[in-house]
Design a protein around this motif. Structure first.
Motif, mmCIF file in Angstrom:
data_model
loop_
_atom_site.group_PDB
_atom_site.id
_atom_site.type_symbol
_atom_site.label_atom_id
_atom_site.label_comp_id
_atom_site.label_asym_id
_atom_site.label_seq_id
_atom_site.Cartn_x
_atom_site.Cartn_y
_atom_site.Cartn_z
ATOM 1 N N THR A 44 0.821 -1.219 0.000
ATOM 2 C CA THR A 44 0.000 0.000 0.000
ATOM 3 C C THR A 44 0.854 1.267 0.000
ATOM 4 O O THR A 44 0.318 2.378 0.063
ATOM 5 N N ASP A 46 3.560 3.262 -2.141
ATOM 6 C CA ASP A 46 4.188 3.349 -3.457
ATOM 7 C C ASP A 46 5.706 3.519 -3.377
ATOM 8 O O ASP A 46 6.448 2.952 -4.191
ATOM 9 N N SER A 108 -2.501 0.044 -6.017
ATOM 10 C CA SER A 108 -1.606 0.912 -6.766
ATOM 11 C C SER A 108 -1.310 0.332 -8.142
ATOM 12 O O SER A 108 -1.079 -0.863 -8.296
#
Length: 340
Positions: A44, A46, A108
């Protein structure tokens, strides 16, 4: 300016909380599974995921697998069909990766490679699950090796490739299976295997009670297309040394062709028939399971031996786990095969 080298902590299988703390801090930590060692980062985060691509030298359009400690961790991210739930009930924890459609905006694009699907796995390894629980989030889990090279089946293999590039390595001894998980696409109309592993087509069809397409023999995807699963597009599992496959029936002919700096990886009956010296041979044991477990270890060992020119590796019967073994070997060899 001299490039800074990160300190890599060597953690025991009792230090899962420390591994989890590093992951929470956005660091990259290698962790064990029953298949191969994985390279973990908070899925979670990036910035943490970017570090995985950098450490591996991995192309950004090669999607990552998300690894979880329990099925409940999937709920925020994907829609789970009844058929997918059936597979999870039968094969998880275990070496089956399941591709599912993501909930809009919940995963993502760095993880998915820009696709609207993501792959999940729940490993059959207590230490791996403890690390993920300590992190408190799903983690990405590609193999913990330099991109394109043979996958790591020991912590020492990970140290060889990743020392100075990641924050930590959790050592839980050698892996049990030795090749990556089966990948099945459950976002398609028909369940489709994209990568062979220990969970076979026959096992999947028996649980689903319907045909499962095996797309693992399909040629690599086009350069402008993002693959749905690792191993479909880019060079994988390959040492720098030349690798050539051979059939057991051709073993004696191969012996007559061997050069001084050639080596052979084969099962015990084949090595016994060839009567090679110990420094020219690597035993793959007597079973399909032992061959699969030893494949990447042997390739890695000989890749580091300066004098070795060509590594000849015995193929297995393409049944069950043998299909996964031959798949990895063929990619390692670039499909090169010894012929009489």
């Amino acid at each position: 300016m001299r490039k800074l080298i990160m300190k890599t902590e060597r953690l025991t299988n009792q230090e899962t909380q420390r591994a989890g703390d590093l992951l929470k801090a956005g660091e990259v930590v290698a962790f064990p599974t029953e298949t191969v060692y994985g390279l973990g980062a908070d899925a979670t985060n990036d910035e943490a995921v970017k570090k995985v691509f950098i450490a591996k030298g991995r192309p950004s359009d090669n999607p990552l697998i998300m690894t979880v400690a329990d099925i409940a961790q999937l709920d925020p991210f994907v829609t789970i069909s009844d058929m997918a739930q059936l597979l999870m009930a039968h094969f998880w924890p275990g070496s089956l990766t399941i591709i599912l459609p993501i909930k809009p905006g919940k995963v993502s694009m760095l993880v998915t490679g820009g696709l609207q699907t993501v792959a999940f796995r729940l490993p059959d390894n207590d230490v791996a699950r403890a690390v993920i629980r300590a992190a408190g989030v799903p983690i990405v889990g590609p193999s913990a090796n330099t991109s394109g090279k043979p996958s790591p089946t020991t912590a020492a293999h990970v140290w060889h490739d990743m020392q100075g590039k990641i924050a930590g390595i959790v050592d839980d001894g050698p892996t049990q299976i030795g090749v990556e998980s089966t990948v099945i696409d459950m976002s398609a109309t028909t369940p489709t295997i994209l990568r062979p592993g220990a969970v076979t087509q026959q096992q999947l069809e028996a649980v689903l009670n319907m045909p499962v397409v095996d797309a693992t023999s399909t040629k690599s995807v086009a350069s402008n297309v993002t693959p749905k699963a690792p191993g479909m597009k880019y060079r994988h599992y390959a040492p720098d040394k030349n690798v050539v496959m051979f059939d057991r029936l051709d073993a004696l002919d191969l012996k007559n062709e061997l050069q001084k700096n050639d080596v052979v990886m084969a099962q015990e009956p084949t090595l016994s028939a060839m009567q090679l010296s110990l420094d020219q041979s690597w035993s793959l044991g007597e079973t399909l399971e032992s061959a699969t477990e030893q494949l990447f270890s042997g390739l890695r060992f000989y890749d580091d031996e300066i004098q070795v020119a060509t590594i000849y590796v015995e193929k297995m019967s393409p049944i069950g786990l043998g299909k996964a073994y031959n798949n990895r070997l063929a990619k390692s060899a670039g499909n090169q095969e010894f012929s009489v």
